[in-house]
Write an enzyme that holds these catalytic residues in place. Sequence first.
Site, short mmCIF file in Angstrom:
data_model
loop_
_atom_site.label_atom_id
_atom_site.label_comp_id
_atom_site.label_asym_id
_atom_site.label_seq_id
_atom_site.Cartn_x
_atom_site.Cartn_y
_atom_site.Cartn_z
N GLY A 183 2.87 2.85 10.60
CA GLY A 183 2.68 2.10 11.85
C GLY A 183 2.60 0.61 11.60
O GLY A 183 3.28 -0.18 12.24
N ALA A 184 1.75 0.22 10.65
CA ALA A 184 1.54 -1.19 10.37
C ALA A 184 0.70 -1.32 9.12
O ALA A 184 0.18 -0.33 8.61
CB ALA A 184 0.83 -1.88 11.55
N MET A 185 0.56 -2.58 8.64
CA MET A 185 -0.16 -2.80 7.38
C MET A 185 -1.03 -4.04 7.47
O MET A 185 -0.60 -5.09 7.92
CB MET A 185 0.88 -2.93 6.25
N GLU A 186 -2.26 -3.87 6.97
CA GLU A 186 -3.32 -4.87 7.18
C GLU A 186 -3.38 -5.97 6.13
O GLU A 186 -4.45 -6.57 5.92
CB GLU A 186 -4.66 -4.13 7.20
N ASN A 187 -2.27 -6.31 5.45
CA ASN A 187 -2.28 -7.39 4.45
C ASN A 187 -3.12 -8.58 4.90
O ASN A 187 -3.02 -9.02 6.04
CB ASN A 187 -0.84 -7.88 4.22
N GLU A 247 0.85 -1.19 0.00
CA GLU A 247 0.00 0.00 0.00
C GLU A 247 0.89 1.24 0.00
O GLU A 247 1.84 1.28 0.76
CB GLU A 247 -0.91 0.03 1.23
N HIS A 270 -6.48 -1.91 15.17
CA HIS A 270 -6.72 -1.20 13.90
C HIS A 270 -6.48 -2.12 12.70
O HIS A 270 -7.34 -2.26 11.83
CB HIS A 270 -5.81 0.04 13.83
N GLU A 271 -5.32 -2.76 12.69
CA GLU A 271 -4.99 -3.61 11.53
C GLU A 271 -5.92 -4.82 11.48
O GLU A 271 -6.36 -5.22 10.40
CB GLU A 271 -3.53 -4.04 11.56
N1 TRP Z 1 -3.05 0.93 5.69
C1 TRP Z 1 -2.07 1.23 6.71
C2 TRP Z 1 -2.88 1.54 7.96
O1 TRP Z 1 -3.25 0.67 8.67
C3 TRP Z 1 -1.21 2.40 6.36
C4 TRP Z 1 0.11 2.12 5.74
C5 TRP Z 1 0.98 1.13 6.07
C6 TRP Z 1 0.76 2.86 4.73
N2 TRP Z 1 2.12 1.25 5.31
C7 TRP Z 1 2.00 2.28 4.50
C8 TRP Z 1 0.43 3.97 4.01
C9 TRP Z 1 2.89 2.79 3.57
C10 TRP Z 1 1.30 4.48 3.07
C11 TRP Z 1 2.53 3.90 2.84
O2 TRP Z 1 -3.29 2.61 8.21
ZN ZN Z 2 -5.47 1.77 8.56
#
Ligand code: TRP
Ligand code: ZN
Length: 861
Positions: free
Chosen positions: A266-270, A126, A302-303
């Site tokens: 912060g983190a990513m919801e893959n 993302e 959140h994730e």
């Molecule tokens: N979707 C992620 C969240 O939980 C945001 C995010 C994670 C993101 N990595 C990123 C946005 C890198 C831009 C670039 O909010």
């Molecule tokens: Zn988010």
Amino acid sequence: MLDAQNAPAVPTAIRREDYRPPDWLVPEIVLDFDLGAERSRVRSTLRVERNGDHDRPLVLDAEALTIVAVTVDGSPADYSYAGDLLTIQLSAAAATVETLVEIAPRANTQLMGLYESGGILCTQCEAQGFRRITPFPDRPDVLSRYRVRMTAPKADYPILLSNGDPIDAGDAGDGRHWAEWHDPFPKPCYLFALVAGDLVANRDRFVTASGRAVDLGIWVREPDLAKTDHAMAALKASMKWDEDVYGREYDLAVFNIVAVADFNFGAMENKGLNIFNSRYILADAETATDADFDAIAGVVAHEYFHNWSGNRITCRDWFQLSLKEGFTVFRDQQFSADMGSAAVKRIEDVRMLRAAQFPEDAGPLAHPVRPESYIEISNFYTATVYSKGAELIRMMHTLLGPERFRAGTDLYFERHDGEAATCEDFVRAMEEGGGIDLGDFRRWYSQAGTPRVRAQLGHAGEGRAVLHLAQEVPPTPGQPAKQPMPIPLKLALFGETSGAKLDERLVVFDGEAQEVVFDGLAERPVLSINRDFSAPVVVESDRTLAELAFLSARDDNPFARYEATQQLMLDTLLSAIAGGQPDHGPVLDAIRETLADTSLDPAFVAEAVLPPSEAFIGDHMAIVDPEAVRGAREALRVAIGREFEGQWRDAYAASSANRFEYSPAGKGRRRMRTVALGYLMAAGASDAPALAMRQFDDADNMTDRHGALAALVSSDAAERHGALAAFYDRYRDDALVLDKWFSVQALSTRDDVLDAVEALAAHPDFTLSNPNRMRALVGAFAANQRAFHDPSGRGYAFLADMILAVDRLNPQTAARLVPPLGRWRRFDPVRADRMKAQLERIVASPQLSKDVFEQVSKSLA
Ligand code: TRP
Ligand code: ZN
């Protein structure tokens, strides 16, 4: 970084109104990774289908890829690769397209696509990172089923993870092994992830409401395993909460989280494989503060919540980003409120909104919650899309009440499951499921700027009072004139003599001006307005200091009570700044009452007795005067410290002998303790530095140790040197704690911060390549209003140097440092010119990324 050959000279804007459905769909994708840190090979097999009646070629996004081969239905393809696009001529309505590319994970300093962090190979897709892994229509409305095979050297990468369920694994000979994963849920490519590394897991299990068992894993480097229990507890609590409150169950047999040290966000919801910045996973009493523990629970939730609000229902295009982010932030805020003190959580959320979103909304980068255009979408992961977006959902919740709100979200999840949806889809589901007309409410999505509400309560006698409301939405870039917003205001009136609540109601203020009539009032009323912060607006009322002091002692809405004290302090500080001799009397009276009220939660008291931040005070001045703000605020702190020295001592003593326990009560006691220590230091109590040093040495937790360090580092006490050195020696090998060592110095209120920060930027432990470390020093410094706005302009030059240096490595991180310089209109002409000069220097630099270009050029406009 812009590729000099491929990129247009001036980056072009993408506009929401230009949205068109995709020309080609990709129902199935098979990915085959041959993984290595120096070089990875990616074979991708796409099943593509023509979408609609057209003869346009298949255009795939492809960035920084070495193309090895392209075939269509097994034969060499007719293709071209230019301007980050791979264009393939196709004659049939459907085809199998195969690409083979090479990428270089170790050289990937942008941390977008496939990269290396601490020996782990991981991905971040993302918003537009997937195109840096393999050619693909990199847009969220193309949903595909993924089958992923990874082959890698077994010694370096014993663990191979991807989305969905593990299908099969085996030996590949030559010290290599392979694993295959399959994700049954169609998803956009920004939710793709893989991880390969030498990892161990904290494993647990969750049984869903309908009885399905889910295997949970939190994967980290072996030495960090002991720091994952809090995140695991938060994950299980989140899974249960989403079932109870939203009726949403998890949908795969496996849910994995991986923590990495180098991460842009912060983190990513893959899907099924969340990847986290390690600062939002790792915690124990020795290394994490209570704020860290809270943030971890909030981000894990959140994730996880994104699995429904983001993954099962995703975004049609990136202009709809708040569809998933605003809603998911609201959901994580509700979760945290339910897990601890709801009042303190609301105070923290509003403080964040005012610190980050209000200034954004008032400056050159202001944009609606649903933006109309962007140059680089990464620049729109903003406080407006996230925090103001959450406030929009909260207003709908307030208007509907919990049951009808739930009926609205049920309809939304049911109607759009498996789709790429829009903000409009969400609002319509709320209207139909909740039974409400949100016609004009949609303006909250389209109009930028923070509404200002003027509120005057006239007491006409004969038991009647009339509240006169007027609103104005200030102009923002591209939006000179605004329509009035429908503003839900929670109101109450209190009897001035009895203190009794005379009236309470929710008013939707939806015109330019409105009168609210209250009848049957037995006594003169005092107005409590925007209770719970029911709308993200600025309220300007004509309430006197005495009325604010009254509410500060009596309002039965905790947020409103806090707010009254803050307003009282703010009014006192602003008049001190404007007129010289400060009158601290009313503030001291209010604090006296708050400290005496034994019914209050100590965690709440600790927040309520703190003055507003320097930045917040500055936001209420026509032209910010950083020295005057600092002077007035410190004078107030000294007065509060001296007036209640005995009580601070008592509060300090009462909380000192506690063993660490992460609980609302434990947190409240620790918060109060550090607040009391801060006031004893401000009072100039001769034993305060020694108390701080003892707290620093004896602490059994990071909250107390860090609190003591922060108090010392802002003082002249000789002890500060020893404390800083001891902290460094103790934690030099723990990156997340070392970040605190950098920030605490950058946030000091001492006069020599600028020198200290310049020296720290040359410290061997400082690095441009780790976003956490960058933000710990440079981000914190730019948030230190007095230090950053040093009249010499040296702070501005330092920040500009850092932005330019980081931009070469990591444009996203660089671009996020630009906004403090963009606030030049808020300062005197000398400072404004110096800030502008730095922005001009940046924009004139060769090979600027489009991330930084967009932020800087908009800041100068
Ligand atoms: N979707 C992620 C969240 O939980 C945001 C995010 C994670 C993101 N990595 C990123 C946005 C890198 C831009 C670039 O909010
Ligand atoms: Zn988010």
